[in-house]
Design a protein around this motif. Structure first.
Motif, PDB file in Angstrom:
ATOM      1  N   VAL A 136      39.279  49.313  38.184  1.00  0.00           N
ATOM      2  CA  VAL A 136      40.346  48.183  38.540  1.00  0.00           C
ATOM      3  C   VAL A 136      41.465  48.457  37.687  1.00  0.00           C
ATOM      4  O   VAL A 136      42.486  48.257  38.118  1.00  0.00           O
ATOM      5  CB  VAL A 136      39.482  46.658  37.924  1.00  0.00           C
ATOM      6  CG1 VAL A 136      40.608  45.663  38.025  1.00  0.00           C
ATOM      7  CG2 VAL A 136      38.456  46.331  39.239  1.00  0.00           C
ATOM      8  N   ALA A 139      43.587  51.018  39.384  1.00  0.00           N
ATOM      9  CA  ALA A 139      44.218  50.637  40.325  1.00  0.00           C
ATOM     10  C   ALA A 139      44.513  51.616  41.751  1.00  0.00           C
ATOM     11  O   ALA A 139      45.826  52.123  41.736  1.00  0.00           O
ATOM     12  CB  ALA A 139      45.474  49.749  40.054  1.00  0.00           C
ATOM     13  N   SER A 267      50.383  44.023  34.377  1.00  0.00           N
ATOM     14  CA  SER A 267      49.809  43.758  35.926  1.00  0.00           C
ATOM     15  C   SER A 267      48.484  43.061  35.516  1.00  0.00           C
ATOM     16  O   SER A 267      47.532  43.182  34.904  1.00  0.00           O
ATOM     17  CB  SER A 267      49.652  44.993  36.474  1.00  0.00           C
ATOM     18  OG  SER A 267      50.993  45.618  36.641  1.00  0.00           O
ATOM     19  N   TRP A 268      48.076  42.066  36.737  1.00  0.00           N
ATOM     20  CA  TRP A 268      47.194  41.340  36.870  1.00  0.00           C
ATOM     21  C   TRP A 268      45.829  42.411  36.700  1.00  0.00           C
ATOM     22  O   TRP A 268      44.688  41.670  36.006  1.00  0.00           O
ATOM     23  CB  TRP A 268      46.864  40.805  38.120  1.00  0.00           C
ATOM     24  CG  TRP A 268      46.688  41.574  39.374  1.00  0.00           C
ATOM     25  CD1 TRP A 268      47.715  42.034  40.079  1.00  0.00           C
ATOM     26  CD2 TRP A 268      45.334  41.866  40.011  1.00  0.00           C
ATOM     27  NE1 TRP A 268      47.216  42.957  41.185  1.00  0.00           N
ATOM     28  CE2 TRP A 268      45.684  42.647  41.067  1.00  0.00           C
ATOM     29  CE3 TRP A 268      44.128  41.714  39.573  1.00  0.00           C
ATOM     30  CZ2 TRP A 268      44.725  43.543  41.809  1.00  0.00           C
ATOM     31  CZ3 TRP A 268      42.978  42.419  40.082  1.00  0.00           C
ATOM     32  CH2 TRP A 268      43.507  43.133  41.169  1.00  0.00           C
ATOM     33  N   ASN A 269      45.731  43.347  37.239  1.00  0.00           N
ATOM     34  CA  ASN A 269      44.518  44.237  37.219  1.00  0.00           C
ATOM     35  C   ASN A 269      44.140  44.698  35.799  1.00  0.00           C
ATOM     36  O   ASN A 269      42.993  45.132  35.600  1.00  0.00           O
ATOM     37  CB  ASN A 269      44.696  45.611  38.046  1.00  0.00           C
ATOM     38  CG  ASN A 269      45.818  46.274  37.824  1.00  0.00           C
ATOM     39  OD1 ASN A 269      46.966  45.963  37.752  1.00  0.00           O
ATOM     40  ND2 ASN A 269      45.472  47.540  37.444  1.00  0.00           N
ATOM     41  N   GLU A 270      45.054  45.055  34.848  1.00  0.00           N
ATOM     42  CA  GLU A 270      44.706  45.472  33.623  1.00  0.00           C
ATOM     43  C   GLU A 270      43.930  44.426  32.865  1.00  0.00           C
ATOM     44  O   GLU A 270      42.473  44.852  32.379  1.00  0.00           O
ATOM     45  CB  GLU A 270      46.105  45.787  32.871  1.00  0.00           C
ATOM     46  CG  GLU A 270      46.904  46.979  33.546  1.00  0.00           C
ATOM     47  CD  GLU A 270      48.229  47.097  32.909  1.00  0.00           C
ATOM     48  OE1 GLU A 270      48.467  46.532  31.784  1.00  0.00           O
ATOM     49  OE2 GLU A 270      49.011  47.931  33.590  1.00  0.00           O
ATOM     50  N   GLY A 273      40.528  44.219  34.522  1.00  0.00           N
ATOM     51  CA  GLY A 273      39.786  45.361  34.624  1.00  0.00           C
ATOM     52  C   GLY A 273      39.057  45.384  33.103  1.00  0.00           C
ATOM     53  O   GLY A 273      37.885  45.960  33.118  1.00  0.00           O
TER      54      GLY A 273
END
Length: 317
Positions: A136, A139, A267-270, A273
């Motif tokens: 995640v 990405a 970023s949202w995924n950081e 994740g």
């Protein structure tokens, strides 16, 4: 006493979480190899003073020095270089998130290298969840961007940490050496290796400024020197299980400092994740918690000790 330990625990989280910020600032005037050289030399000097003040004798046996040389390469020189190189291409906060994968890498290496290691179903699920969190953060749906190699370097660094901790567990920890002495030799050998290599790898032009000089000095003295003393005190007072929760705080500190001080974008995924990685760690960790010796108790885990580097904290048997 508890209040003193709480202060040291907070300082520990700040020191290791801020390490990635200091690396980033150091890179403004130094090459990655020069940052690592400065970090290890100042860290070795700080630990030598601590060892002298606490009268910790250094090991003399050649075989011990040989094993600690392996550890110095895997726990200091190579991962420090990889993280410093990677931070030329990725944000400091992202590097701190990848550093949190170290416990997962250590468990993975131990499963292969230590025949006696076994994972419960929860532990196996924790590994799967943890590495899902890594995906995640990476990405892959964004395509092969320019930072993929740098992110892989961060993972390579934590894999080196895993190799080093397993080597420590198998060959060094059974000797029962004082932890300060072990780390003083480990960091000192790493500094010596970088000094030998400096004429070949650290020859880039140097652009010193007060922020650069202070960052590398604090990175070495505090992140690789004083933080070890704080860590040792917290483990002795609270036990390794409680002390290990610092691993949950360091990426938070790293990301917040990156955003506030350096203006980095997240970023949202950081963070998502990272949360998944920490969940995986929580699933893996309970297996060892019951074997540890907590303060005032005894048990089969009495040989367990916490080993660290300036970028993070890990537990090794």
């Amino acid at each position: 006493m508890r209040g003193k330990l709480t202060v040291q625990f907070v300082l520990l989280a700040l020191a290791w979480g801020a390490s990635f910020l200091f690396i980033k600032v150091g890179l403004e005037g130094l090459s990655p190899a020069q940052v690592v050289l400065g970090r290890l030399v100042t860290g070795a000097a700080a630990l030598a003073v601590i060892a002298a003040v606490t009268r910790q004798p250094l090991p003399r046996e050649p075989v011990v020095w040989a094993h600690l040389t392996v550890v110095a390469v895997l726990l200091c020189v190579v991962p420090f270089l990889l993280f410093a190189w990677a931070e030329q291409h990725v944000d400091s906060g992202l590097a701190s998130i990848y550093n949190a994968t170290t416990p997962l890498m250590t468990v993975l290496v131990a499963l292969v290298a230590l025949p006696g290691e076994r994972l419960t179903r929860a532990g196996l699920a924790g590994l799967v969840v943890g590495f899902a969190g890594v995906l995640v953060v990476l990405a892959p749906w964004r395509g092969a961007g320019g930072t993929v190699t740098a992110q892989a370097a961060c993972l390579g660094a934590t894999f080196c940490y895993g190799l080093a901790f397993v080597h420590l567990r198998r060959f060094v920890s059974p000797l029962g050496l004082p932890a300060v002495a072990v780390t003083t030799v480990q960091v000192g050998v790493g500094a010596a290796l970088m000094l030998v290599a400096a004429p070949f790898v650290a020859v880039s032009p140097v652009h010193l400024s007060w922020p650069v000089v202070l960052s590398v000095t604090v990175l070495g003295v505090v992140g690789t020197g004083l933080a070890y003393v704080w860590n040792t005190n917290v483990v002795a007072g609270w036990g390794a299980t409680t002390a290990s929760t610092v691993t949950y705080l360091t990426p938070v500190v790293g990301v917040v400092l990156g955003v506030v001080v350096l203006g980095e974008q997240v970023s949202w995924n950081e963070p998502v994740g990272a949360a998944v990685v920490l969940l995986g760690m929580a699933l893996v960790r309970p297996r060892t918690a019951g074997r540890e010796r907590e303060p005032g108790g005894a048990g089969p885990g009495t040989g367990r000790r916490r080993i660290h580097d300036g970028a993070g904290s890990r537990v090794a048997d």
